[in-house]
Enzyme design. Structure first.
Site, mmCIF file in Angstrom:
data_model
loop_
_atom_site.group_PDB
_atom_site.id
_atom_site.type_symbol
_atom_site.label_atom_id
_atom_site.label_comp_id
_atom_site.label_asym_id
_atom_site.label_seq_id
_atom_site.Cartn_x
_atom_site.Cartn_y
_atom_site.Cartn_z
ATOM 1 N N GLY A 49 -61.952 93.469 63.417
ATOM 2 C CA GLY A 49 -62.211 92.428 62.427
ATOM 3 C C GLY A 49 -61.561 91.136 62.887
ATOM 4 C CD GLN A 54 -57.244 87.239 62.573
ATOM 5 O OE1 GLN A 54 -58.291 87.734 62.169
ATOM 6 N NE2 GLN A 54 -56.332 87.937 63.228
ATOM 7 C CB CYS A 100 -52.645 91.527 62.348
ATOM 8 S SG CYS A 100 -53.421 89.929 62.063
ATOM 9 C CG LEU A 101 -57.033 91.149 66.858
ATOM 10 C CD1 LEU A 101 -58.465 90.617 66.949
ATOM 11 C CD2 LEU A 101 -56.692 91.982 68.078
ATOM 12 C CG HIS A 142 -56.416 93.157 57.983
ATOM 13 N ND1 HIS A 142 -55.250 93.752 58.413
ATOM 14 C CD2 HIS A 142 -56.572 92.064 58.765
ATOM 15 C CE1 HIS A 142 -54.726 93.035 59.408
ATOM 16 N NE2 HIS A 142 -55.513 92.006 59.639
ATOM 17 C CD GLU A 143 -60.130 90.930 59.649
ATOM 18 O OE1 GLU A 143 -59.728 89.770 59.814
ATOM 19 O OE2 GLU A 143 -59.687 91.897 60.297
ATOM 20 C CG HIS A 146 -56.429 87.184 58.402
ATOM 21 N ND1 HIS A 146 -55.150 86.829 58.787
ATOM 22 C CD2 HIS A 146 -56.688 88.352 59.029
ATOM 23 C CE1 HIS A 146 -54.668 87.757 59.614
ATOM 24 N NE2 HIS A 146 -55.573 88.699 59.775
#
Ligand code: NI
Length: 181
Positions: A49, A54, A100-101, A142-143, A146
């Site tokens: 995702g 991000q 998380c990236l 999660h996304e 963000h």
């Protein structure tokens, strides 16, 4: 299409609410290119995702992989959500591992709603509504966070489960994979 740099914790875009995308703008080539770049960047980084903040961008835009054990993330379907709203569906919180990236190499146990109803636009500007549960529901939550300046660390109830990925694999949950988005 291009892989773009992913910003990490400390970048202000990860802590600011993102602005909605104007529906008319979805016809613009640069926005469609951005969506393709987000998908390519997510896959190149090994995530399932990615949200526009991000990439340091102030837009309510999410891409994710519809995870299918029979397919690699590159083969699996990808979903694009523009200006999403989430409606939690009833049920006790479910704990599972996330990464998380934008917070590289860390894993932690995060409680999420067991299912959510998603209201959003797709990349063509059509209204989509569907229920996302299990792994997909977790990715979407999660996304979505963000887009509101929230990261998974903020959702953790007990920081003692926080671990670096190598130690996590060795000592905590051998053989399993965490969702990384
Ligand atoms: Ni993330």
């Amino acid at each position: 299409m291009a892989v773009r740099p992913i910003v990490r914790l400390g970048h202000p875009a990860l802590r600011a609410p993102a602005s909605p995308v104007l529906k008319e703008r979805l016809g613009d080539e640069d926005l469609q290119t951005l969506i393709d770049d987000m998908i390519e960047t997510m896959l190149a980084a090994g995530g399932v995702g990615l949200a526009a903040p991000q990439l340091g961008l102030d837009r309510q835009l999410i891409v994710y992989v519809v995870v299918d054990p029979e397919k690699t993330p590159a083969q699996a379907d990808k979903r694009v959500l523009v200006n999403p709203m989430l409606e939690p569906l009833p049920g006790e919180p479910v704990y599972d591992w996330e990464g998380c990236l934008s917070i590289p190499d860390l894993r932690g146990l995060v409680p999420r709603h067991p299912a959510v109803k998603v209201h959003a636009l797709d990349r063509e500007g059509r209204l989509v509504e569907f229920a996302a549960e299990g792994y997909e529901g977790r990715i979407v939550q999660h996304e979505f966070d963000h887009l509101n300046g929230v990261v998974f660390l903020d959702r953790m109830r007990d920081l003692r489960s926080l671990a670096f990925s190598a130690e996590w694999e060795e000592f905590m949950i051998e053989g399993e994979k965490a969702q990384v988005g």
